[in-house]
Design a protein around this motif. Sequence first.
Motif, short mmCIF file in Angstrom:
data_model
loop_
_atom_site.label_atom_id
_atom_site.label_comp_id
_atom_site.label_asym_id
_atom_site.label_seq_id
_atom_site.Cartn_x
_atom_site.Cartn_y
_atom_site.Cartn_z
N THR A 1 0.83 -1.24 0.05
CA THR A 1 0.04 0.02 0.08
C THR A 1 0.93 1.41 -0.13
O THR A 1 0.61 2.20 -0.74
CB THR A 1 -0.83 0.17 1.25
N VAL A 2 1.91 1.41 0.82
CA VAL A 2 2.65 2.37 1.13
C VAL A 2 3.71 2.60 -0.35
O VAL A 2 3.82 3.59 -0.60
CB VAL A 2 3.64 2.39 2.13
N ALA A 3 4.25 1.34 -0.95
CA ALA A 3 4.88 1.56 -1.99
C ALA A 3 3.98 2.47 -3.39
O ALA A 3 4.48 3.14 -3.93
CB ALA A 3 5.39 -0.07 -2.41
N LEU A 4 2.73 1.77 -3.38
CA LEU A 4 1.96 2.23 -4.46
C LEU A 4 1.68 3.73 -4.23
O LEU A 4 1.48 4.53 -5.01
CB LEU A 4 0.71 1.23 -4.60
N GLN A 5 1.66 4.09 -2.80
CA GLN A 5 1.19 5.51 -2.53
C GLN A 5 2.28 6.34 -3.00
O GLN A 5 2.23 7.63 -3.40
CB GLN A 5 0.96 5.71 -1.08
N LEU A 6 3.56 5.82 -2.68
CA LEU A 6 4.68 6.60 -2.92
C LEU A 6 5.08 6.66 -4.47
O LEU A 6 5.10 8.09 -4.91
CB LEU A 6 5.92 5.97 -2.42
N LYS B 1 5.07 11.06 -8.99
CA LYS B 1 5.21 10.49 -10.14
C LYS B 1 5.98 11.55 -11.11
O LYS B 1 6.67 11.31 -12.06
CB LYS B 1 3.70 10.49 -10.91
N LYS B 2 5.98 12.71 -10.62
CA LYS B 2 6.56 13.91 -11.26
C LYS B 2 8.22 13.64 -11.16
O LYS B 2 9.06 13.94 -11.91
CB LYS B 2 6.24 15.09 -11.03
N LEU B 3 8.49 12.98 -9.94
CA LEU B 3 9.79 12.66 -9.56
C LEU B 3 10.43 11.60 -10.37
O LEU B 3 11.62 11.68 -10.73
CB LEU B 3 10.23 12.63 -8.12
N HIS B 4 9.83 10.56 -10.37
CA HIS B 4 10.28 9.26 -11.17
C HIS B 4 9.89 9.04 -12.62
O HIS B 4 10.76 8.60 -12.97
CB HIS B 4 9.84 8.10 -10.36
N GLY B 5 8.96 9.71 -12.81
CA GLY B 5 8.42 9.93 -14.35
C GLY B 5 8.28 8.30 -14.91
O GLY B 5 8.12 8.15 -16.39
N MET B 6 7.92 7.55 -14.18
CA MET B 6 7.40 6.04 -14.70
C MET B 6 5.86 6.06 -14.93
O MET B 6 5.00 6.89 -14.67
CB MET B 6 7.72 5.04 -13.80
#
Length: 509
Positions: free
Chosen positions: A341-346, A351-356
Amino acid sequence: MANNIQGFVMIGAQAIVFSITNLRTLKTIERGRYPVAIGDDFYAEHEILPDTVDAIVQAFDAINQIFKDYGVPTVNVFASTSWAEADNAEFVRDQLYTRTGWLIKTTSLSEEAFFRTQAIMVKFPQFKSITQKGTVLIDISSGSVELTTFSNGVFGFSRNLSLGPLRVYEIMSDVQRSVTNYVEVMRDYIDSRLLDFMRLLPQGVEYTNMILMGSNLSIFQNIIPEGKHQVETDRPGFDLLYDEVTKASDQYLADTYDLTSDQTSLVLPTVLLVYRLVETLNSQSIWISDLKAIDGIEVNAAHEGGFKKLGFDPNEEIVISANNLAERYQVDEAHMQATRTVALQLFDRLKKLHGMGKRERLLLEVAATVSDIGSYIETHKHYAHSNYIIKASEIMGLNDLEVTMVATITRFHSSITPQSDLKNFPTMSTENRLVVAKLSALLRVADSLDASRQQKIQQLRVSVKPNEVLLTARADDDIELERWTLARKGKFFSEVFGLGLELKGRNIL
């Protein structure tokens, strides 16, 4: 957006199948097959012989001319998993590309299973009604058998067995010449290979329904009435077919069911295999379908290209498959759920930080689900055990590269920090290594936030500051252990994303 009229080619062990399909409607415009006995090379010679390569080129040229006649702009070429069993498969793949311009994608076992379930779920008319009861889908190709279960209309379990009729025939051919009770020996061999599958089946489910499909069902497909795509039979009717086949001569079978000599030799192992499954599972209603993996490839292309909504989430099968693997190795479910749950929240908040994108999010979800399966073997260095277990397992719908990426993410989710040099990751493209690094960093943070295994954090707010990512937690207990763990494991996050990490928290009691 790509053109909605596309061509598809699937190289199987006994034939090359092609289709032209409108992906908006999933209507087949043209379909055909070219018999090329590639499987004879796979299983007897362990390589693809030059004459067979020439036959493939001739089939490709003929199919390509049909595609040109229809003005097909996009061609997708796949090879079944058995293709990779040839020692020279990559050389042949390159030769075919040089000679025809078609680049072949070899499908993994889990991808093929994924395609077949999509074909059944979308194109099999009775799917929703019959799968309310326990149903097993059996796909029989020349080299393997894929068994997939459904219950209450939902995918449950999938398992591949190297037990295809052509493989059984090749293995048992010497036995046939030396024993009088050939049928009994073959039955014992098949039963021995079914034991593992039966042991892993979900408990408490009766599989009263069975759906048969696949490239090696010639005798069954020849009894499907003209104009229909499936036919239903009952247990007594199948028993009669079994009795007929086990007592008949090859000439009788060839004449009665209009089979070639190659098809006739595979009738006995095919029928015996299905019969043993019917008996073992005690299935009462049996559907025989002419759907094949290429139908699922079309469905998947329609979904991935945004041409057609399927009415269900295909990724759900992938997640269920990962959950099955986690359950098999008895992971701590509460910790797994909290970490996931936390991983998906992160992932969503950063999203703007990792761009995936969506596919990378799915890989993170799968990795978070199975990251601790290695603890089944040993808690110490469990991440290393998780790595090789995942590589040796089937996760529905993931290709071989994606399985390797998931395994690597779990390998590096522990406190053993890889250096920032991407050379420490397994051989793959730099782009994929970056994805693995980013997802590993996110999973490390998520795992740290349940370091106590007590799910203390009830709410989490994620904020991106100029120089750091601030995590603000509301917890029902002291989170100093989580803070200390994050300080160690979060260093890799800072290396990957160039921002520090800070965890603030307050007690909600």
